[in-house]
Design a protein around this motif. Sequence first.
Motif, PDB file in Angstrom:
ATOM      1  N   HIS A   1     -63.370 -45.147 -12.790  1.00  0.00           N
ATOM      2  CA  HIS A   1     -64.201 -44.678 -11.679  1.00  0.00           C
ATOM      3  C   HIS A   1     -65.603 -44.343 -12.167  1.00  0.00           C
ATOM      4  O   HIS A   1     -65.804 -43.919 -13.303  1.00  0.00           O
ATOM      5  CB  HIS A   1     -63.562 -43.447 -11.032  1.00  0.00           C
ATOM      6  CG  HIS A   1     -62.365 -43.776 -10.198  1.00  0.00           C
ATOM      7  ND1 HIS A   1     -62.468 -44.129  -8.873  1.00  0.00           N
ATOM      8  CD2 HIS A   1     -61.047 -43.834 -10.511  1.00  0.00           C
ATOM      9  CE1 HIS A   1     -61.252 -44.367  -8.396  1.00  0.00           C
ATOM     10  NE2 HIS A   1     -60.377 -44.210  -9.372  1.00  0.00           N
ATOM     11  N   ASP A   2     -66.578 -44.540 -11.280  1.00  0.00           N
ATOM     12  CA  ASP A   2     -67.972 -44.305 -11.606  1.00  0.00           C
ATOM     13  C   ASP A   2     -68.283 -42.817 -11.480  1.00  0.00           C
ATOM     14  O   ASP A   2     -68.889 -42.352 -10.509  1.00  0.00           O
ATOM     15  CB  ASP A   2     -68.872 -45.125 -10.676  1.00  0.00           C
ATOM     16  CG  ASP A   2     -70.332 -45.049 -11.088  1.00  0.00           C
ATOM     17  OD1 ASP A   2     -70.601 -44.634 -12.230  1.00  0.00           O
ATOM     18  OD2 ASP A   2     -71.210 -45.400 -10.264  1.00  0.00           O
ATOM     19  N   GLU A   3     -67.807 -42.070 -12.460  1.00  0.00           N
ATOM     20  CA  GLU A   3     -67.982 -40.627 -12.509  1.00  0.00           C
ATOM     21  C   GLU A   3     -68.417 -40.261 -13.922  1.00  0.00           C
ATOM     22  O   GLU A   3     -68.120 -40.963 -14.885  1.00  0.00           O
ATOM     23  CB  GLU A   3     -66.662 -39.916 -12.198  1.00  0.00           C
ATOM     24  CG  GLU A   3     -66.168 -40.087 -10.781  1.00  0.00           C
ATOM     25  CD  GLU A   3     -66.804 -39.089  -9.823  1.00  0.00           C
ATOM     26  OE1 GLU A   3     -67.079 -37.950 -10.245  1.00  0.00           O
ATOM     27  OE2 GLU A   3     -67.011 -39.453  -8.657  1.00  0.00           O
ATOM     28  N   GLU A   4     -69.129 -39.133 -14.040  1.00  0.00           N
ATOM     29  CA  GLU A   4     -69.558 -38.705 -15.371  1.00  0.00           C
ATOM     30  C   GLU A   4     -68.353 -38.346 -16.242  1.00  0.00           C
ATOM     31  O   GLU A   4     -68.302 -38.671 -17.417  1.00  0.00           O
ATOM     32  CB  GLU A   4     -70.515 -37.520 -15.266  1.00  0.00           C
ATOM     33  CG  GLU A   4     -71.181 -37.185 -16.589  1.00  0.00           C
ATOM     34  CD  GLU A   4     -72.234 -36.097 -16.465  1.00  0.00           C
ATOM     35  OE1 GLU A   4     -72.856 -35.774 -17.487  1.00  0.00           O
ATOM     36  OE2 GLU A   4     -72.408 -35.571 -15.350  1.00  0.00           O
TER      37      GLU A   4
ATOM     38  N   LEU B   1     -63.070 -37.412  -6.001  1.00  0.00           N
ATOM     39  CA  LEU B   1     -62.952 -38.732  -6.602  1.00  0.00           C
ATOM     40  C   LEU B   1     -62.199 -39.677  -5.667  1.00  0.00           C
ATOM     41  O   LEU B   1     -61.122 -39.328  -5.181  1.00  0.00           O
ATOM     42  CB  LEU B   1     -62.206 -38.604  -7.929  1.00  0.00           C
ATOM     43  CG  LEU B   1     -62.264 -39.759  -8.914  1.00  0.00           C
ATOM     44  CD1 LEU B   1     -63.662 -39.886  -9.496  1.00  0.00           C
ATOM     45  CD2 LEU B   1     -61.258 -39.517 -10.042  1.00  0.00           C
TER      46      LEU B   1
END
Length: 368
Positions: free
Chosen positions: A21-24, A111
Amino acid sequence: MPRRLLELPLLRRLKPGLYVHDEEALNAEPALDLLAEPITPIDAFFIRNNGDLPETGPAEAWRLTIDGEVERPLVWSIAELRARFETVTVTAVLECAGNGRSQFSPTTDGLPWRLGAVGCARWTGVRLKDVLEASGVKAGAVYTAHYAPDRNLSDPLRPALSRGLPIAKALATETLIAFAMNDEPLPPLHGGPLRIVAPGFPGSAWQKWLDRISVRDVEHDGEKMRGTDYRMPQTPVKPGEAIDPARFSVITDMPVKSLITAPAHGFSVAVGSILVVEGFAWSGAIPLAGLRASCDGGASWLEAELGDSEGPFAWRRFRLGFTIERAGPLSIVTQARDVEGNVQPFETPWNPRGYCNNQMQRVCGAAR
């Protein structure tokens, strides 16, 4: 160098089949065909993080502190835990409370998990009950508070997560301090060297990198225990409606659910053949009772025979076949139910954080 640039190559090497997933923070889930085994392989198991991946060092140097509302605060090494207490294995489903969040409409905070933030593993360790009782739990104990060295990415002075368990669950025989997963030392990506295993509870309660347990005389109020974090509204909340956190309760049980691992979306099957549907069903604290399946969107149903289970908190395989008599679109749905009569709905009521989505999965294809 940003930590994600260090962590992502590690994930790609150890778990090459996962969608990141495009998360930090590092969060990833498998495609559903990777969840086809009764025991989910470690390299196919989802990853959930609220902060950074801490440097844990050698397991031999790890220490677990027990303090708070106890008669005898103690500090344990892993070797001492193994030597003092019985080693037990519990097979249990681990599911993120937000699994399936992407299906809610309108979208919610959090998320956007698809359906892969779940897996079933063999967890080995010692009973949390035994460790707490060695310290002498005081009569006023209400909750455990769990601590770990992972840090908030925007404020390293804050913990990423500090959750806990009601004392009854902490003292339940299925609740573990685990040091192994699927007969291997617990990997750092999954919280090694020590983590909580709380079968039936959401994954947020399974604290990773566990280095301290403090027994409290009130409900724990640590990081992500307050507000609406990992809480469900006590009464329905509509999109756009004002939110009162005082009317939310901590999630302490995951609902009955099923997962179709085959066939995949877009499948094609020949008229006159057998369409085989496979997957797993599970429940939280309330035992699983059964499952039925449909290939016409719920107009008609077949009851599935569930496979054997490794224990009350493990998932159970289902496999059944539909005779395909005519060409046209097909829509597979499965509906699990528990012994108290709770069933998977066609659509889960919306909630502002997108938790506990157990709506029936739909897999569409065609007969030709």
